[in-house]
Design a protein around this motif. Structure first.
Motif, PDB file in Angstrom:
ATOM      1  N   GLU A 158       0.664  -1.100   0.391  1.00  0.00           N
ATOM      2  CA  GLU A 158      -0.419  -0.051   0.248  1.00  0.00           C
ATOM      3  C   GLU A 158       1.021   1.290   0.170  1.00  0.00           C
ATOM      4  O   GLU A 158       1.163   2.046  -0.673  1.00  0.00           O
ATOM      5  N   THR A 159       1.923   1.473   1.053  1.00  0.00           N
ATOM      6  CA  THR A 159       3.209   2.396   0.559  1.00  0.00           C
ATOM      7  C   THR A 159       2.895   2.804  -0.808  1.00  0.00           C
ATOM      8  O   THR A 159       3.559   3.460  -0.617  1.00  0.00           O
ATOM      9  N   LEU A 160       3.835   1.843  -1.663  1.00  0.00           N
ATOM     10  CA  LEU A 160       4.580   1.959  -2.716  1.00  0.00           C
ATOM     11  C   LEU A 160       3.235   2.499  -3.117  1.00  0.00           C
ATOM     12  O   LEU A 160       3.759   2.933  -4.155  1.00  0.00           O
ATOM     13  N   VAL A 161       2.163   1.650  -3.517  1.00  0.00           N
ATOM     14  CA  VAL A 161       0.770   2.388  -4.433  1.00  0.00           C
ATOM     15  C   VAL A 161       0.442   3.215  -4.420  1.00  0.00           C
ATOM     16  O   VAL A 161       0.560   4.305  -5.020  1.00  0.00           O
ATOM     17  N   ALA A 162       0.449   3.736  -2.800  1.00  0.00           N
ATOM     18  CA  ALA A 162       0.240   5.256  -2.404  1.00  0.00           C
ATOM     19  C   ALA A 162       1.083   6.510  -2.669  1.00  0.00           C
ATOM     20  O   ALA A 162       1.438   7.691  -3.385  1.00  0.00           O
ATOM     21  N   SER A 163       3.129   6.063  -3.302  1.00  0.00           N
ATOM     22  CA  SER A 163       4.288   6.466  -3.545  1.00  0.00           C
ATOM     23  C   SER A 163       4.055   6.641  -5.266  1.00  0.00           C
ATOM     24  O   SER A 163       4.670   7.782  -5.626  1.00  0.00           O
ATOM     25  N   GLU A 164       3.167   5.884  -6.308  1.00  0.00           N
ATOM     26  CA  GLU A 164       2.989   5.524  -7.510  1.00  0.00           C
ATOM     27  C   GLU A 164       2.549   7.032  -7.994  1.00  0.00           C
ATOM     28  O   GLU A 164       1.091   7.377  -7.511  1.00  0.00           O
ATOM     29  N   PRO A 165       3.309   8.315  -8.745  1.00  0.00           N
ATOM     30  CA  PRO A 165       2.786   9.031  -9.001  1.00  0.00           C
ATOM     31  C   PRO A 165       1.587   9.391 -10.206  1.00  0.00           C
ATOM     32  O   PRO A 165       0.804   9.773 -10.524  1.00  0.00           O
ATOM     33  N   ALA A 166       1.520   8.142 -11.115  1.00  0.00           N
ATOM     34  CA  ALA A 166       0.902   8.232 -12.184  1.00  0.00           C
ATOM     35  C   ALA A 166      -0.659   7.228 -11.807  1.00  0.00           C
ATOM     36  O   ALA A 166      -0.319   6.077 -11.522  1.00  0.00           O
ATOM     37  N   ALA A 167      -2.077   8.099 -11.768  1.00  0.00           N
ATOM     38  CA  ALA A 167      -3.168   7.404 -11.246  1.00  0.00           C
ATOM     39  C   ALA A 167      -3.269   6.182 -12.113  1.00  0.00           C
ATOM     40  O   ALA A 167      -3.614   4.667 -11.075  1.00  0.00           O
ATOM     41  N   GLU A 168      -2.779   6.065 -13.474  1.00  0.00           N
ATOM     42  CA  GLU A 168      -3.259   4.682 -14.648  1.00  0.00           C
ATOM     43  C   GLU A 168      -2.713   3.372 -13.436  1.00  0.00           C
ATOM     44  O   GLU A 168      -2.902   2.587 -13.083  1.00  0.00           O
ATOM     45  N   GLN A 169      -1.107   3.664 -13.221  1.00  0.00           N
ATOM     46  CA  GLN A 169      -0.515   2.875 -12.922  1.00  0.00           C
ATOM     47  C   GLN A 169      -1.053   2.292 -11.892  1.00  0.00           C
ATOM     48  O   GLN A 169      -0.455   1.257 -10.720  1.00  0.00           O
ATOM     49  N   ARG A 170      -1.158   3.724 -10.362  1.00  0.00           N
ATOM     50  CA  ARG A 170      -1.478   2.951  -9.251  1.00  0.00           C
ATOM     51  C   ARG A 170      -2.772   2.083  -9.136  1.00  0.00           C
ATOM     52  O   ARG A 170      -3.056   1.261  -8.566  1.00  0.00           O
ATOM     53  N   ALA A 171      -3.390   2.112 -10.024  1.00  0.00           N
ATOM     54  CA  ALA A 171      -5.244   1.874 -10.274  1.00  0.00           C
ATOM     55  C   ALA A 171      -4.248  -0.102 -10.681  1.00  0.00           C
ATOM     56  O   ALA A 171      -5.334  -0.523 -10.043  1.00  0.00           O
TER      57      ALA A 171
END
Length: 195
Positions: A158-171
């Protein structure tokens, strides 16, 4: 050092001896013998945190002399490793003024406290290093994974996902985590689904 030994051996006042060594370390953090003696008494007295504060503060003052500062930090890390107070040192690096997050993150990785390491790497903007720390945890020997529970892995992810700047990549990462959780946990309703 001689005065501290008098306090320790003849006056039987180990705390006073440690206080003298601590003052000496603040005055000259590059004196290796002084650091070793201070570490020995700090460990004996259970005052590792006080020694870490003194050494980190003193070494911070050596910023203009990077090689000497590096020597002090390396020696302090070795002393902490040998004395069993690496966690105290990691916290000391985090709370230093100014903070030393890279040093702290490396110690958290060494200690297996990946959540702390990932948090610091994220704060430093080095997501790649945070991901590497996470992957190293996954590659650890089976005996080392006793504390690697699904909920701990989920917090790290979750920490890593929250850090991802690109919304598409985060999703996409969130969906992948949810799939992993549904396939490995008995309660799929708790799947992590943030977009």
């Amino acid at each position: 050092i001689a005065l501290a030994r008098v306090h320790e051996q003849h006056l039987m006042d180990v705390k006073a001896a440690f206080a003298l060594l601590q003052r000496g370390v603040r005055a000259d953090p590059s004196d290796a013998d002084l650091r070793r003696e201070a570490a020995r008494l700090a460990t004996e007295l259970g005052m590792e945190a006080e020694l870490v504060r003194a050494l980190v503060e003193a070494a911070g003052a050596l910023a203009a002399d990077a090689p000497r500062q590096q020597e002090v930090f390396s020696e302090l890390t070795r002393l902490a490793r040998d004395g069993g107070f690496l966690e105290v040192l990691a916290r000391g690096f985090e709370s230093a003024s100014p903070p030393l997050p890279r040093r702290a993150a490396r110690l958290w990785e060494e200690l297996g406290k990946v959540e702390n390491a990932v948090r610091l790497w994220r704060e430093l903007g080095d997501l790649r290093r945070g991901l590497d720390a996470f992957l190293d945890t996954l590659r650890a020997e089976p005996g080392d994974q006793a504390a690697l529970t699904p909920s701990r892995l989920l917090r790290i992810l979750e920490t890593l996902v929250a850090s991802e700047p690109a919304a598409e990549q985060r999703a996409a990462l969130s969906r992948k985590i949810a799939e992993m959780q549904r396939s490995s946990m008995s309660t799929p309703e708790t799947a992590f689904l943030s977009a």
